[in-house]
Design an enzyme around this catalytic site. Structure first.
Site, PDB file in Angstrom:
ATOM      1  N   TYR A 155       0.693  -0.846  -0.050  1.00 57.65           N
ATOM      2  CA  TYR A 155       0.104  -0.026   0.128  1.00 57.65           C
ATOM      3  C   TYR A 155       0.383   0.982   0.004  1.00 57.65           C
ATOM      4  O   TYR A 155       0.425   2.537  -0.592  1.00 57.65           O
ATOM      5  CB  TYR A 155      -0.906   0.075   1.289  1.00 57.65           C
ATOM      6  N   LYS A 162      -3.112   8.757   2.841  1.00 53.65           N
ATOM      7  CA  LYS A 162      -4.163   8.419   4.187  1.00 53.65           C
ATOM      8  C   LYS A 162      -3.822   8.778   4.816  1.00 53.65           C
ATOM      9  O   LYS A 162      -5.479   9.412   5.616  1.00 53.65           O
ATOM     10  CB  LYS A 162      -5.122   6.784   3.455  1.00 53.65           C
TER      11      LYS A 162
HETATM   12  P1  NAD Z   1     -12.063   3.594  -8.750  1.00 52.17           P
HETATM   13  O1  NAD Z   1     -10.815   3.707  -9.462  1.00 52.17           O
HETATM   14  O2  NAD Z   1     -13.131   2.905  -8.524  1.00 52.17           O
HETATM   15  O3  NAD Z   1     -12.535   5.324  -8.438  1.00 52.17           O
HETATM   16  C1  NAD Z   1     -11.277   5.946  -8.222  1.00 52.17           C
HETATM   17  C2  NAD Z   1     -11.486   7.073  -8.671  1.00 52.17           C
HETATM   18  O4  NAD Z   1     -10.810   8.628  -8.365  1.00 52.17           O
HETATM   19  C3  NAD Z   1     -11.561   7.221 -10.520  1.00 52.17           C
HETATM   20  O5  NAD Z   1     -13.098   7.097 -11.058  1.00 52.17           O
HETATM   21  C4  NAD Z   1     -10.564   7.916 -10.569  1.00 52.17           C
HETATM   22  O6  NAD Z   1     -11.602   8.827 -12.358  1.00 52.17           O
HETATM   23  C5  NAD Z   1     -10.879   9.289 -10.285  1.00 52.17           C
HETATM   24  N1  NAD Z   1      -9.597   9.941 -10.188  1.00 52.17           N
HETATM   25  C6  NAD Z   1      -8.710   9.558  -9.905  1.00 52.17           C
HETATM   26  N2  NAD Z   1      -7.669  10.022 -10.322  1.00 52.17           N
HETATM   27  C7  NAD Z   1      -8.388  11.466 -10.318  1.00 52.17           C
HETATM   28  C8  NAD Z   1      -8.453  12.769 -10.524  1.00 52.17           C
HETATM   29  N3  NAD Z   1      -7.048  13.710 -10.872  1.00 52.17           N
HETATM   30  N4  NAD Z   1      -8.981  13.594 -10.481  1.00 52.17           N
HETATM   31  C9  NAD Z   1     -10.406  13.111 -10.841  1.00 52.17           C
HETATM   32  N5  NAD Z   1     -10.919  11.622 -10.328  1.00 52.17           N
HETATM   33  C10 NAD Z   1      -9.876  11.410 -10.411  1.00 52.17           C
HETATM   34  O7  NAD Z   1     -11.638   2.674  -7.401  1.00 52.17           O
HETATM   35  P2  NAD Z   1     -12.004   2.343  -6.087  1.00 52.17           P
HETATM   36  O8  NAD Z   1     -11.512   1.708  -5.185  1.00 52.17           O
HETATM   37  O9  NAD Z   1     -13.361   2.809  -5.702  1.00 52.17           O
HETATM   38  O10 NAD Z   1     -11.332   4.207  -5.061  1.00 52.17           O
HETATM   39  C11 NAD Z   1     -12.350   4.992  -4.283  1.00 52.17           C
HETATM   40  C12 NAD Z   1     -11.871   4.855  -3.427  1.00 52.17           C
HETATM   41  O11 NAD Z   1     -11.616   4.419  -2.256  1.00 52.17           O
HETATM   42  C13 NAD Z   1      -9.951   5.851  -3.001  1.00 52.17           C
HETATM   43  O12 NAD Z   1     -10.090   6.784  -2.160  1.00 52.17           O
HETATM   44  C14 NAD Z   1      -9.994   4.531  -2.565  1.00 52.17           C
HETATM   45  O13 NAD Z   1      -8.866   4.761  -2.141  1.00 52.17           O
HETATM   46  C15 NAD Z   1     -10.217   4.158  -1.095  1.00 52.17           C
HETATM   47  N6  NAD Z   1     -11.168   2.686  -0.537  1.00 52.17           N
HETATM   48  C16 NAD Z   1     -11.221   2.291  -1.471  1.00 52.17           C
HETATM   49  C17 NAD Z   1     -10.359   0.858  -1.111  1.00 52.17           C
HETATM   50  C18 NAD Z   1     -10.948  -1.095  -1.841  1.00 52.17           C
HETATM   51  O14 NAD Z   1      -9.877  -1.386  -1.368  1.00 52.17           O
HETATM   52  N7  NAD Z   1     -11.264  -0.361  -3.406  1.00 52.17           N
HETATM   53  C19 NAD Z   1     -10.845   0.791   0.542  1.00 52.17           C
HETATM   54  C20 NAD Z   1     -10.502   1.905   0.862  1.00 52.17           C
HETATM   55  C21 NAD Z   1     -10.610   2.696   0.645  1.00 52.17           C
END
Ligand code: NAD
Length: 262
Positions: A155, A162
């Site tokens: 990570y 984060k």
């Molecule tokens: P995802 O890839 O579906 O979503 C990430 C989003 O960030 C995408 O829509 C992407 O277009 C957007 N993004 C990236 N750079 C950008 C920019 N410059 N401008 C505008 N948008 C931008 O993946 P996800 O897992 O749904 O991630 C969403 C959030 O959840 C993130 O903050 C991620 O760290 C967090 N998260 C994910 C998990 C997991 O296991 N998937 C766990 C905990 C937290």
């Protein structure tokens, strides 16, 4: 009547139907909210627009959160269409793969700054623009992960970003809470298979370990994160602010060395 009936809210960070933002969008729509979305670039617009239309959205605009001018233009369109809004969900993160997988001591200045900018500062940048058009007593929610608190192999830099995001959540909560009654919270979800998650090193192993270490003995779903987020966006959570709210993030049971997951 749904818990978000009569409310307008932005869902930032929808990429496809696996996105956490899609779980959130479906829950908020079911609870009666009118929703607006951004997308990053034309490639993603093709995926985002049909999904947004499925939840009856007519506010679907481009915004790269790395560009101030694009952010200003996006929020100006939101104000033009809605006037005022009630909640904002920030579900955006980005880091170069190397910054997650290489030994952390090798993180470059460029990779550090990029991850911090898109994954932590962008929440502050969205919050300052959203607050201008948000009704007093509104709600903002961002998405975080346990890697902010514990060392999760694979990570890397995203854990550091984060940690900054969670601290930003608390400072925003105090600032916007005292001045405007706006609540600011973070949801810390267990691992879910998404586009962003594919950048994390050995994600399959992380999911297996997380399920074993969770209270429920399983991984959580996009819908469960969506439901928790909808609650935080709603007036049911009117006394909750500055919190990291876990959706069974794993590693709480039988953890190894404090602060480091093996
Ligand atoms: P995802 O890839 O579906 O979503 C990430 C989003 O960030 C995408 O829509 C992407 O277009 C957007 N993004 C990236 N750079 C950008 C920019 N410059 N401008 C505008 N948008 C931008 O993946 P996800 O897992 O749904 O991630 C969403 C959030 O959840 C993130 O903050 C991620 O760290 C967090 N998260 C994910 C998990 C997991 O296991 N998937 C766990 C905990 C937290």
């Amino acid at each position: 009547m749904g818990i978000l009936e009569g409310k307008k809210g932005l869902i930032l960070g929808l990429a496809n139907n696996k996105s956490i933002a899609w779980g959130v969008a479906q829950a908020c729509h079911r609870e009666g909210a009118e929703l607006g979305f951004n997308y990053l670039g034309e490639q993603l617009e093709k995926r985002v627009r049909p999904l947004a239309e499925k939840v009856d959205s007519t506010l679907i605009e481009s915004m790269d959160v790395g560009e101030d001018a694009e952010m200003d233009a996006f929020f100006a369109k939101v104000e033009e269409k809605w006037g005022k809004m009630d909640f904002m969900i920030h579900s955006i993160a980005f880091a170069n793969k190397d910054a997650l997988r290489n030994p952390f001591s090798q993180c470059t200045r460029e990779d550090f700054q990029l991850a911090m900018d898109i994954s932590a500062y962008s929440f502050v940048a969205c919050a300052q623009r959203a607050a201008k058009i948000m009704n007093d007593g509104g709600s903002m929610v961002t998405m975080t992960y346990l890697g902010a608190e514990r060392v999760i192999p694979g990570y890397g830099m995203m854990g550091v970003a984060k940690a900054a995001l969670e601290a930003s959540t608390r400072y925003l909560a105090e600032d916007l809470g005292k001045s405007r009654g706006i609540r600011v919270n973070a949801v810390s979800s267990g691992p879910i298979r998404t586009l962003a998650a594919s950048a994390v090193g050995d994600f399959r192993e992380l999911m297996a370990k997380s399920a074993r270490g969770s209270m429920l003995g399983r991984n959580v779903s996009q819908d469960e994160v969506g439901n928790t987020t909808a609650y935080l966006a709603s007036d049911l959570a009117s006394g909750v602010s500055g919190e990291v709210h876990y959706v069974d993030a794993g590693f709480h049971v039988g953890a190894g060395d404090p602060g480091v997951e093996k």
